[in-house]
Write an enzyme that holds these catalytic residues in place. Sequence first.
Site, PDB file in Angstrom:
ATOM      1  N   GLY A   1       1.174  -1.303   0.217  1.00  0.00           N
ATOM      2  CA  GLY A   1       0.151   0.548  -0.057  1.00  0.00           C
ATOM      3  C   GLY A   1       0.914   1.238  -0.361  1.00  0.00           C
ATOM      4  O   GLY A   1       2.105   1.516   0.660  1.00  0.00           O
TER       5      GLY A   1
ATOM      6  N   GLY B   1       0.688   6.382   0.090  1.00  0.00           N
ATOM      7  CA  GLY B   1      -0.226   7.284   1.206  1.00  0.00           C
ATOM      8  C   GLY B   1       0.401   8.360   0.448  1.00  0.00           C
ATOM      9  O   GLY B   1       1.569   8.162   0.251  1.00  0.00           O
TER      10      GLY B   1
ATOM     11  N   PHE C   1       1.617  10.159   2.952  1.00  0.00           N
ATOM     12  CA  PHE C   1       3.057  10.079   3.385  1.00  0.00           C
ATOM     13  C   PHE C   1       3.600   8.984   3.602  1.00  0.00           C
ATOM     14  O   PHE C   1       4.988   9.229   4.623  1.00  0.00           O
ATOM     15  CB  PHE C   1       2.568  11.134   4.714  1.00  0.00           C
ATOM     16  CG  PHE C   1       2.117  11.989   5.084  1.00  0.00           C
ATOM     17  CD1 PHE C   1       0.663  11.844   5.592  1.00  0.00           C
ATOM     18  CD2 PHE C   1       2.097  13.320   4.163  1.00  0.00           C
ATOM     19  CE1 PHE C   1       0.097  13.501   5.543  1.00  0.00           C
ATOM     20  CE2 PHE C   1       1.340  14.312   3.882  1.00  0.00           C
ATOM     21  CZ  PHE C   1       0.687  14.664   4.883  1.00  0.00           C
TER      22      PHE C   1
ATOM     23  N   SER D   1       4.770   4.465   3.022  1.00  0.00           N
ATOM     24  CA  SER D   1       4.486   3.274   1.078  1.00  0.00           C
ATOM     25  C   SER D   1       4.593   2.137   3.012  1.00  0.00           C
ATOM     26  O   SER D   1       5.142   2.384   4.005  1.00  0.00           O
ATOM     27  CB  SER D   1       5.303   2.940   0.963  1.00  0.00           C
ATOM     28  OG  SER D   1       5.670   4.378   0.071  1.00  0.00           O
ATOM     29  N   VAL D   2       3.780   1.277   2.572  1.00  0.00           N
ATOM     30  CA  VAL D   2       3.685  -0.043   3.637  1.00  0.00           C
ATOM     31  C   VAL D   2       4.241  -1.419   3.162  1.00  0.00           C
ATOM     32  O   VAL D   2       3.518  -1.465   1.922  1.00  0.00           O
ATOM     33  CB  VAL D   2       2.147  -0.421   3.405  1.00  0.00           C
ATOM     34  CG1 VAL D   2       1.670  -1.038   5.244  1.00  0.00           C
ATOM     35  CG2 VAL D   2       1.845   1.342   4.861  1.00  0.00           C
TER      36      VAL D   2
ATOM     37  N   LYS E   1       5.135   0.467   8.168  1.00  0.00           N
ATOM     38  CA  LYS E   1       4.952   1.600   7.954  1.00  0.00           C
ATOM     39  C   LYS E   1       5.831   2.637   7.465  1.00  0.00           C
ATOM     40  O   LYS E   1       5.998   3.259   8.519  1.00  0.00           O
ATOM     41  CB  LYS E   1       3.692   1.890   8.221  1.00  0.00           C
ATOM     42  CG  LYS E   1       3.356   3.609   7.486  1.00  0.00           C
ATOM     43  CD  LYS E   1       1.982   3.878   8.524  1.00  0.00           C
ATOM     44  CE  LYS E   1       1.233   5.219   8.277  1.00  0.00           C
ATOM     45  NZ  LYS E   1      -0.128   5.938   8.072  1.00  0.00           N
TER      46      LYS E   1
ATOM     47  N   ASP F   1      -9.582  11.084   9.354  1.00  0.00           N
ATOM     48  CA  ASP F   1      -9.285  10.569   7.888  1.00  0.00           C
ATOM     49  C   ASP F   1      -9.653   8.789   7.664  1.00  0.00           C
ATOM     50  O   ASP F   1      -9.648   8.433   7.134  1.00  0.00           O
ATOM     51  CB  ASP F   1      -8.061  10.372   7.360  1.00  0.00           C
ATOM     52  CG  ASP F   1      -7.423  10.042   5.698  1.00  0.00           C
ATOM     53  OD1 ASP F   1      -8.543  10.568   4.547  1.00  0.00           O
ATOM     54  OD2 ASP F   1      -6.712   9.910   5.494  1.00  0.00           O
TER      55      ASP F   1
END
Length: 1012
Positions: A725, A727, A729, A731-732, A748, A850
Amino acid sequence: MKSPQAIIYLSSFTRISIIFYGLAIICLTSTTVFASNGGNETDYLALLSFKSKITQDPYKVLTSWNHSFHFCDWSGISCGKRHKRVTAVQLSSKGLKGSLSPHVGNLSFLRHLSLWNNSFQGTIPHELGRLSRLRILYLYENKFSGVIPANLSGCSNLEILWLAQNNLSGSIPKEMSLLLKLADLVIHTNKLTGGIPPFLGNITSMEVFSAEGNPLGGSIPDTVGLWKSLTGFYCGGCNLYGQIPPSIFNLSLLVTFSLPENHLTGSLPTKMGNQLQNLELLQLSGNKLTGILPPSISNCSKLGYLEMSINDFSGKLTIDFSKLRNIYKINLQHNNFHGRGEADDTRFIDSLKNCTRLVTLNLYNCNLIGVLPISIGNLSDQLNHLILAENQLFGSLPSSIGSLVGLTYVDLGPNLFKGKIPATIGKLQRLQILDLSRNQFSGPIPNAIGNLSLLTELYLDINKLEGHIPSNLGNCTKLNGLELANNRLSGKIPNQILQLPSLNYFLDLSYNGLSGSIPSEIKDLKMLSHLDLSYNNLSGIITSSLGECISLTTLNLRGNQFQGTIPSSLSSLGGLGVLDISQNNLSGKIPQFLEKWKSLEYLNLSFNDFEGDVPAVGVFANASAFSVLGNNRLCGGLDMLELPKCKETGSKKKRFPLFVLLILIAPALLVVLYCVHLFCKKKRNSQQSQSSGNEQSSGNERLLKVSYNQLIKATDGFSIANLIGEGGFSSVYKGILDSNGDKYVAVKVLNLQNRGAHKSFLAECEAWRNIRHRNLLKIITSCSSVDFQGNDFKALVYEFMPNGSVHDWLHSSAKRLKLNLVQRINILRDVATALDYLHNRSQTTIVHGDLKPSNILLDDDMVAHVGDFGLARLLGADLNQNSSTGVKGTIGYTPPEYGIGSAMTSIGDVYSFGILLLEVMTGKKPTDDMFNDGLSLHKFAYMALPDHVIGVIDRDAIVLQSMEANAKKVEECLVATIKIGVSCSVDSPQQRMQIEFVVNELQRILDVLHHI
């Protein structure tokens, strides 16, 4: 030689000239000095006061506002040529933030004040009422609060007043009626109440009145009919009730008449079209209007948009559309346009041939009875949406439909069409979705459908189609869903459709007469989610190639003639939620891998010839989750199965002498005792070390830190293969930590080069220090270090959620699983419970900030866990308290008040939850392309209440529900659930449902569903 008189005259003239020259210099000097000090002192000081109230000026537009320039030369300022007084202040869309100085009221020559699309806050100064020369006042798209100042009535020359998209409350002041020159009153998207006051009718100069999106309430006053110059009337979503006053229909200059989503009743006057001949937009959807749709609408020759959906209109549709040459959208769905007697409700279609701009024709669920005329082919080649589903249309589908080459979406099911599907449908080269399901079409599936290269979804189920499945469907290379169930198809499954790279949603060929084996090419459907081949005549063994369909969530092979054993290759289908292989001729033992699948919700092995032991773990531990009926050679399992006990094998009957057992286990026992001794000693040393170390650290810091090197190793160098994943801010990555055994973790990694990432890391760390709950993602550890290049490195390590995010289940192209109704409401209950904890039951109130499907993760048991607290705010703490000019959260899920600068609050999370709920239930993102022209996910759901909810629910949501036997109860549950989503996602924060009540209501709905 000059005479004495001449000399005297010249001398006098010289002296006078010198005097005038001196005076001129003095005047010029004083003017220069005065200009440098501000020219007209009143205007100068008023502008300086305006500037002093500005706290943010990102584009530096006020830089020129200094002593170096005359104020008439300042940016955004215009002055009169004669008196050098300020006549206009135009600073729109400049990113300005602050309050509006009351000294603006001293700009007595001001005619135009334009500050729209900024971030002004506080109240609107009542001193503006001094501006008697003001003609134009633009304050919309700001953050003004409080009431509309009554003093504005002093602006006696005001012609245009725009206060829309603020946070204004209270009622429209009575003094407004004194603005006798007002032409535009635009106050939409505020929190105004008190109805539309009758005294506004005194403003006979009114041309545009826009109040949509205010909870005004009340009825529409008859005095609106005094606005003889009115061209635009916008009052959608204002909680208006009662009838539309007849006087409105006398406003012959009206161009736009928009009153959707209210509670209006009564019928429309039969002559309205004769009176409103200038109408271009007529929008009355989502009300309770009755009677016929007046045929006189035909006389509105300029009409382009006709939106009358979701009302109770009845009677035959007799509008002569041939006169509406500018019409481009006709939305009339959810009404009752069946006339008494003759079944010819579709005659109006003949009159559409002149509508060359028509893009949308939507008559879904209108109870139309009749034959679709050949003239359907005369419609505009611009038509892209043709929706006539849920009616009672019969006869054949005209071949002329092939002339509508602009079509991208066709929905004609369910109806009563019969005969063959015309081959001309293959001419619709732009078609993306074709739904002819639930009709009585017969004959073969036309080969021409294979020409539709852009087709993504094809629904031909529940018809009487026969013959083979055309192999050239393999030409539809963008197809991701194929539904051919409940027909009379025969022959083999074509290899070509099994090699479609895009087929990732569903392939349903059930209830046909297909024969042969499952082709090995099935292995190419690696992304397919739902495969249903039940109730055919398929035979042979279950091909091992099915094991390569790793994204399957539903596999149904029931009611065929398969033989042999369950292939071991199916063990790779760990994401299966439903497996039904009942009513075949399968044999052998039940494979052990079935009891290890944690995602499996239903397993049906009944009526085969399986033998041996039935496990009692995994899915086999819940008698309601599996069936093994009709397998006479099975034994063991749960007591309630009442199967015979399994016979013990010879090896099990052997008994070792006691002394032999002691000899065997004694060494092992000594080893265990020694290991326990070492562990206890090590633990004591560790506790002593931590005790001394904690004297220098925070008492809250209990997580074991890991190094950058450990995380590199855990994730195989942060390889793309382990990326799960990304986003804004972070990366996972998926990985395995040595300290965590062989369990996966989610790492994360913060992208610190992105602005705000560091703040996000701090916010998330602070949040995790204060919370622990079963429905929140569990944090394992954190890392704040440097990488091998010496750059700052920050990461958080979480428990890995094997079932991914809710977003994946709803929207992923892989479409791994389908969520049934109970699963969806369970997930929503879990999320609501987590929010209730964060808002009301944790030590510190926490706002998530969020909430969205990608931040809701699912564990092995499909329990939902809320994660990603990068935007979280701890109410009462210093962290993350500063407001930002940017919208907080994610577009579509962020509450409207955040967009106008309001601080993050728990009620903002409730709005996000409401949107999340509606997305989970409808399967539609709030940013879906369909949501335009004022339609939103909230409005889409609201307009379906209470009678049309089934029409907006995601098909997958009810795939496992017994709709036939319990349709009424299920529908009641769906209505109750959608009502929660709508109540949570209203624009007004004060009117949103409290999260405690949400939890209770969702639990009540679940209790009802569990008893169905």
